[in-house]
Design a protein around this motif. Structure first.
Motif: not given
Length: 366
Positions: A214-220, A290-294, A327-332, A341-346
């Protein structure tokens, strides 16, 4: 453990005991992640007495380079066991650091890890530059893979080492069973139309422990292959960025994948600019998410974006003829919509985790 190092057993040890060549934690995690390649200049650094220090290049030789690469999780073959920074590497680096020489390592030495991880970030069988097109040719993105769940494409991924594929955690969360996954490499069209494409079995799936559906961070996540890959031009690894390396806003990079897969579809790609966190956090864009990990990439006016089925795939940027996984494609929200725009794991924010997973599983034969 404020100001100290926390072992996995919750034991606290002095931060100066980390990477001192002596195992203080039950599982030895205090002797992991003791080496890093840092900054745009690719400076090799080691952790000593709680401080990251630059290694002097004097008396450097291939054996030390190989030891450093193994500490980062790379090796010539998957069967070799990591010895860590102890032994000759640790003693020699310790001696050098006492002199506090802040010299850059020779370029050949700096690229040692790339050499032993199969010279990452190159495209030896692709020389044509696509302008205005979005169909990818063989060899254009040789690090791109298809993650197949029960023989159907589900997500994308990137080759980062001979036995390691990097993808998004949301692709594998909830069904991280290696036996139901295969990795397809060396292809541009699905179903497979080239003889060079190969299906590879997965040995282990590791997603970030702090990822929540249910979160958006650490998506790796990382997938470890049963057998190491043979790199041949159509199959090549992409370089991981260095610690602390920055990629400027507006830099043009590439995304690729088989989003919204249909029978007979080809690998698609698009050139997109990186977007600053400030611009991506505007109220009309993604305020508060948008977190520092994105990292965001694409066009605020819409029209070009990653989409369903591209998840886990690469956001790749070229830097001095070397391709790096930014980045790795994460969400949008939606696909190619205005102000979405697209959001990617940083990847730079996940480097410690990536190297730890590769290193610890090599060290303990997992």
């Amino acid at each position: 453990c404020v100001g100290k190092f926390r072992c996995s057993s919750s034991r606290c040890i002095s931060s100066t005991a980390q990477c001192d060549g002596h195992v203080d934690c039950e599982h030895g995690e205090d002797e992991l992640s003791c080496v890093r390649v840092s900054g745009k200049s690719s400076v090799l650094q080691v952790l000593s007495e709680g401080v990251w220090s630059t290694v002097c290049s004097e008396d450097w030789d291939p054996e030390l380079g190989f030891s450093a690469c193994k500490q980062l999780g790379y090796s010539r073959s998957g069967s070799e066991v990591l010895r860590g920074v102890r032994g000759r590497l640790f003693l020699k680096l310790e001696k050098l650091l006492l002199h506090f020489f802040l010299l850059l390592i020779d370029t050949v030495s700096v690229r040692s890890c790339s050499v032993w991880s199969a010279q990452c970030g190159s495209r030896p069988q692709f020389s044509t530059r696509i302008v205005g097109g979005n169909l990818s040719l063989e060899g254009q993105f040789p690090w791109q893979v298809s993650l197949q769940f029960q023989n159907e494409h589900l997500c994308g991924g990137s080759i980062v080492a001979t036995r390691w594929i990097l993808t998004a955690a949301h692709c594998v969360y909830g069904f991280a069973f290696p036996q139901v996954w295969t990795v397809l490499v060396g292809l541009t069209e699905q179903p497979v139309s080239v003889s060079g494409a190969k299906y590879l079995s997965v040995e282990k799936i590791i997603y970030h422990a702090r990822y929540r559906p249910k979160g958006l961070d650490y998506d790796i996540a990382l997938l470890k292959l049963v057998e190491p890959l043979a790199f041949n031009g159509l199959v090549e690894p992409i370089c991981l960025p260095n610690f602390g390396e920055e990629f400027e806003d507006g830099k043009m990079c590439w995304i690729s994948g088989w989003g919204r897969l249909r029978m007979g579809v080809s690998l698609h790609s698009a050139r997109v600019p990186l977007i600053s966190a400030k611009a991506c956090s505007q109220p009309e864009v993604y305020q508060g998410y948008i977190s520092p990990g994105m990292i965001c990439a694409g066009y605020l006016e819409g029209g070009t974006d990653s989409c369903q089925g591209d998840s886990g795939g690469p956001l790749a940027c070229e830097d001095s003829s070397v391709w790096k996984l930014v980045g790795a494609t994460s969400w949008g929200q939606g696909c190619a919509e205005r102000n979405k725009p697209g959001v990617y794991t940083r990847i730079t924010q996940a480097l410690t985790w990536i190297h730890q997973q590769m290193e610890v599983r090599k060290k303990y034969g997992d």
